[in-house]
Scaffold this active site. Structure first.
Site, PDB file in Angstrom:
ATOM      1  N   GLY A   1       0.777  -1.235   0.000  1.00 19.92           N
ATOM      2  CA  GLY A   1       0.000   0.000   0.000  1.00 19.92           C
ATOM      3  C   GLY A   1       0.806   1.281   0.000  1.00 19.92           C
ATOM      4  O   GLY A   1       0.322   2.315   0.458  1.00 19.92           O
TER       5      GLY A   1
ATOM      6  N   ASN B   1       1.529   3.038  -2.604  1.00 15.21           N
ATOM      7  CA  ASN B   1       0.824   3.978  -3.487  1.00 15.21           C
ATOM      8  C   ASN B   1      -0.409   4.552  -2.792  1.00 15.21           C
ATOM      9  O   ASN B   1      -0.706   5.732  -2.940  1.00 15.21           O
ATOM     10  CB  ASN B   1       0.453   3.296  -4.807  1.00 15.21           C
TER      11      ASN B   1
ATOM     12  N   ARG C   1     -15.759 -18.112  -8.728  1.00 13.07           N
ATOM     13  CA  ARG C   1     -15.110 -16.849  -9.075  1.00 13.07           C
ATOM     14  C   ARG C   1     -16.149 -15.742  -9.309  1.00 13.07           C
ATOM     15  O   ARG C   1     -15.970 -14.599  -8.914  1.00 13.07           O
ATOM     16  CB  ARG C   1     -14.260 -17.054 -10.345  1.00 13.07           C
TER      17      ARG C   1
ATOM     18  N   MET D   1      -3.922  -6.954  -7.225  1.00 11.67           N
ATOM     19  CA  MET D   1      -3.494  -8.120  -8.000  1.00 11.67           C
ATOM     20  C   MET D   1      -4.657  -9.016  -8.429  1.00 11.67           C
ATOM     21  O   MET D   1      -4.527 -10.241  -8.418  1.00 11.67           O
ATOM     22  CB  MET D   1      -2.486  -8.941  -7.180  1.00 11.67           C
TER      23      MET D   1
ATOM     24  N   ASN E   1      -5.153   2.737 -13.146  1.00  9.17           N
ATOM     25  CA  ASN E   1      -4.169   1.774 -12.639  1.00  9.17           C
ATOM     26  C   ASN E   1      -2.776   2.389 -12.766  1.00  9.17           C
ATOM     27  O   ASN E   1      -2.541   3.225 -13.634  1.00  9.17           O
ATOM     28  CB  ASN E   1      -4.244   0.504 -13.493  1.00  9.17           C
TER      29      ASN E   1
ATOM     30  N   HIS F   1       1.074   1.211 -13.547  1.00  8.57           N
ATOM     31  CA  HIS F   1       1.896   0.096 -14.009  1.00  8.57           C
ATOM     32  C   HIS F   1       3.364   0.522 -13.938  1.00  8.57           C
ATOM     33  O   HIS F   1       3.710   1.611 -14.390  1.00  8.57           O
ATOM     34  CB  HIS F   1       1.521  -0.285 -15.448  1.00  8.57           C
TER      35      HIS F   1
ATOM     36  N   ASP G   1      -3.322  -3.570 -19.610  1.00  8.67           N
ATOM     37  CA  ASP G   1      -2.450  -2.384 -19.746  1.00  8.67           C
ATOM     38  C   ASP G   1      -2.619  -1.677 -21.095  1.00  8.67           C
ATOM     39  O   ASP G   1      -1.665  -1.098 -21.621  1.00  8.67           O
ATOM     40  CB  ASP G   1      -0.967  -2.771 -19.542  1.00  8.67           C
TER      41      ASP G   1
ATOM     42  N   GLN H   1      10.610   7.553  -7.532  1.00 10.10           N
ATOM     43  CA  GLN H   1      10.812   8.643  -8.502  1.00 10.10           C
ATOM     44  C   GLN H   1       9.663   8.784  -9.495  1.00 10.10           C
ATOM     45  O   GLN H   1       9.596   9.782 -10.200  1.00 10.10           O
ATOM     46  CB  GLN H   1      12.129   8.431  -9.267  1.00 10.10           C
TER      47      GLN H   1
ATOM     48  N   GLU I   1       6.132   6.379  -9.438  1.00  6.59           N
ATOM     49  CA  GLU I   1       4.774   5.983  -9.040  1.00  6.59           C
ATOM     50  C   GLU I   1       4.143   6.926  -8.023  1.00  6.59           C
ATOM     51  O   GLU I   1       3.001   7.362  -8.181  1.00  6.59           O
ATOM     52  CB  GLU I   1       4.793   4.565  -8.458  1.00  6.59           C
TER      53      GLU I   1
END
Ligand code: GRF
Length: 208
Positions: free
Chosen positions: A12, A14, A66, A91, A108, A110, A151, A179, A181
């Protein structure tokens, strides 16, 4: 006021960068209304609790099928009535019906410069291992809207980071976080909250 729901699976950092950016007004006109993790052990949940943010765990392990998990996840997000869903190290493959429901409302981060080192199989440390294997001199991070591909959604912001000759995947991962994210995710959210991001023909237009 942009209402944000953050989805997390791990440490966590981010999420923490977003919390800090809201505190120090790097992000304006927004608030985190909820945090959801698929993983009960995610330290991100502790960060949310410490910041006084409502949080919950929706684990696939507690469902037989699922589809039941996916429906519970969507219902869990819906409960917060968010204007924006932020995947911050989440994830779990986002169910297509959730992507359709929240079109251009899910972002998102990446850890590479898309379209390099992205797509199926490129997640976590694997991205940085591939960067080192190929020997590129620059990598970075990308914030993008989530569409039904992996993506492939419209890119909001990117930042390059130098690759050093003695990097390990772990060292590089940390540099990309520090540097790139933790900087471009809060900035992207601030731009969205200010109504400065629109999507046209699978590209974003940023109003500066
Ligand atoms: C980050 O590297 C992010 O790019 C990727 O997952 C990691 C999440 O780290 N999608 P954290 O949980 O935010 O610390």
């Amino acid at each position: 006021m942009l209402k944000i729901c953050v989805l997390v699976s791990g440490g966590g950092t981010n999420l923490q960068a977003i919390i800090d950016a809201l505190d120090n007004k790097t992000i304006n006109n927004a608030k985190i209304v909820g945090v959801i993790s698929n993983n009960p052990g995610a330290f991100a949940l502790e960060r949310a609790k410490k910041a006084g943010i409502d949080c919950k765990c929706i684990s696939p392990k507690t469902f037989d099928k699922r589809e039941e998990f996916e429906d519970a996840l969507i219902a869990g997000v819906d409960e917060y009535k968010p204007d924006l869903v932020v995947l911050a190290g989440f994830m779990v493959v986002i169910p297509p019906k959730m992507i359709r429901k929240y079109k251009n409302k899910i972002i998102n981060i990446h850890p590479s410069l898309i379209p390099s080192f992205c797509g199926t199989g490129y997640y976590g440390l694997r991205v940085h291992e591939a960067v080192l294997e190929r020997g590129v001199k620059l990598t970075g991070a990308t914030v993008h809207f989530v569409d039904e591909g992996t993506d492939t959604g419209p890119i909001i912001m990117q930042k390059a980071v130098e690759v050093k000759s003695d990097d390990t995947p772990q060292v590089l991962q940390r540099r990309v976080m520090e540097q790139a994210e933790w900087i471009i995710m809060p900035r992207s959210i601030d731009l969205i909250a200010a109504g400065k991001v629109t999507v046209k023909d699978n590209k974003t237009i940023i109003d500066k």
